[in-house]
Scaffold this motif. Structure first.
Motif, PDB file in Angstrom:
ATOM      1  N   GLY A  55       0.785  -1.222   0.000  1.00 18.20           N
ATOM      2  CA  GLY A  55       0.000   0.000   0.000  1.00 18.20           C
ATOM      3  C   GLY A  55       0.817   1.271   0.000  1.00 18.20           C
ATOM      4  N   SER A  56       2.132   1.152   0.205  1.00 16.98           N
ATOM      5  CA  SER A  56       2.963   2.348   0.179  1.00 16.98           C
ATOM      6  C   SER A  56       3.401   2.645  -1.247  1.00 16.98           C
ATOM      7  N   ASP A  57       3.541   3.909  -1.558  1.00 16.22           N
ATOM      8  CA  ASP A  57       4.006   4.330  -2.884  1.00 16.22           C
ATOM      9  C   ASP A  57       3.250   3.626  -3.996  1.00 16.22           C
ATOM     10  N   GLU A  58       1.927   3.683  -3.936  1.00 12.51           N
ATOM     11  CA  GLU A  58       1.126   2.975  -4.927  1.00 12.51           C
ATOM     12  C   GLU A  58       1.418   3.459  -6.344  1.00 12.51           C
ATOM     13  N   ALA A  59       1.496   4.775  -6.515  1.00 17.39           N
ATOM     14  CA  ALA A  59       1.739   5.300  -7.869  1.00 17.39           C
ATOM     15  C   ALA A  59       3.068   4.805  -8.407  1.00 17.39           C
ATOM     16  N   GLY A  60       4.082   4.810  -7.558  1.00 16.57           N
ATOM     17  CA  GLY A  60       5.407   4.376  -7.994  1.00 16.57           C
ATOM     18  C   GLY A  60       5.452   2.911  -8.334  1.00 16.57           C
ATOM     19  N   SER A  61       4.816   2.081  -7.500  1.00 18.34           N
ATOM     20  CA  SER A  61       4.895   0.639  -7.757  1.00 18.34           C
ATOM     21  C   SER A  61       4.056   0.252  -8.967  1.00 18.34           C
ATOM     22  N   LEU A  62       2.947   0.961  -9.200  1.00 15.88           N
ATOM     23  CA  LEU A  62       2.157   0.664 -10.396  1.00 15.88           C
ATOM     24  C   LEU A  62       2.877   1.132 -11.656  1.00 15.88           C
ATOM     25  N   ALA A  63       3.595   2.225 -11.557  1.00 13.43           N
ATOM     26  CA  ALA A  63       4.372   2.687 -12.712  1.00 13.43           C
ATOM     27  C   ALA A  63       5.460   1.667 -13.051  1.00 13.43           C
ATOM     28  N   ARG A  64       6.083   1.102 -12.011  1.00 12.87           N
ATOM     29  CA  ARG A  64       7.107   0.075 -12.268  1.00 12.87           C
ATOM     30  C   ARG A  64       6.475  -1.168 -12.867  1.00 12.87           C
ATOM     31  N   LEU A  65       5.309  -1.551 -12.351  1.00 15.12           N
ATOM     32  CA  LEU A  65       4.608  -2.713 -12.905  1.00 15.12           C
ATOM     33  C   LEU A  65       4.281  -2.473 -14.387  1.00 15.12           C
ATOM     34  N   ASP A  66       3.730  -1.305 -14.685  1.00 14.09           N
ATOM     35  CA  ASP A  66       3.394  -0.984 -16.072  1.00 14.09           C
ATOM     36  C   ASP A  66       4.626  -1.106 -16.968  1.00 14.09           C
TER      37      ASP A  66
END
Ligand code: NI
Length: 142
Positions: A55-66
């Motif tokens: 749940g931390s840094d959701e935007a960052g981790s989703l950008a890495r996933l993308d």
């Protein structure tokens, strides 16, 4: 710590033909029907990738996933003939085999334990899902 499951959807268009050299042309036709058509056919595939994170840094981790999914899956398959992919040299390009291949490709790139599930929508009525090899619980049997 919160354990959150996030699913992202990706898309690619690809051609394929269901065919195996282990069978005769007639057997291929009987088993795969019009999907064995020599000229192949295309699908607009959707890939659903589910990961867990804290749940931390959701935007960052989703950008890495993308980034990882686009580099590893979308770029590899989009507007390609799946039958020409080296991983399908000896495997039929079924949805079952495709979803397992995408799992293996992502599992190798994502942080250990993050990948939860991969889904592949092939047609309106065909959806394939894979959550990794079955885990033996409890160890010894019998
Ligand atoms: Ni097909």
């Amino acid at each position: 710590m919160h354990q959150i499951h996030v699913t992202r959807r990706y898309r690619f268009c690809a051609a394929h033909r269901l065919h195996t050299d282990h069978l005769t042309p007639k057997e291929n036709q009987v088993i795969f029907g019009k999907c064995n058509n020599p000229n192949g056919h295309g699908h607009n595939y959707a890939v659903l990738v589910t990961v867990r994170h804290d749940g931390s840094d959701e935007a960052g981790s989703l950008a890495r996933l993308d980034h990882i999914v686009n580099e590893t899956v979308v770029r590899r398959f989009d507007h390609q003939d799946l039958n020409g992919d080296k991983e399908f040299a000896h495997r039929t390009t079924t949805g079952e085999n495709l979803v397992k291949l995408i799992w293996d490709l992502l599992e190798a790139k994502l942080p250990s334990g993050q990948l939860e599930k991969v889904g592949v929508i092939e047609t309106r009525d065909n959806y394939f899902e894979y959550a990794g090899p079955a885990q033996l619980i409890g160890g010894a049997r019998g």
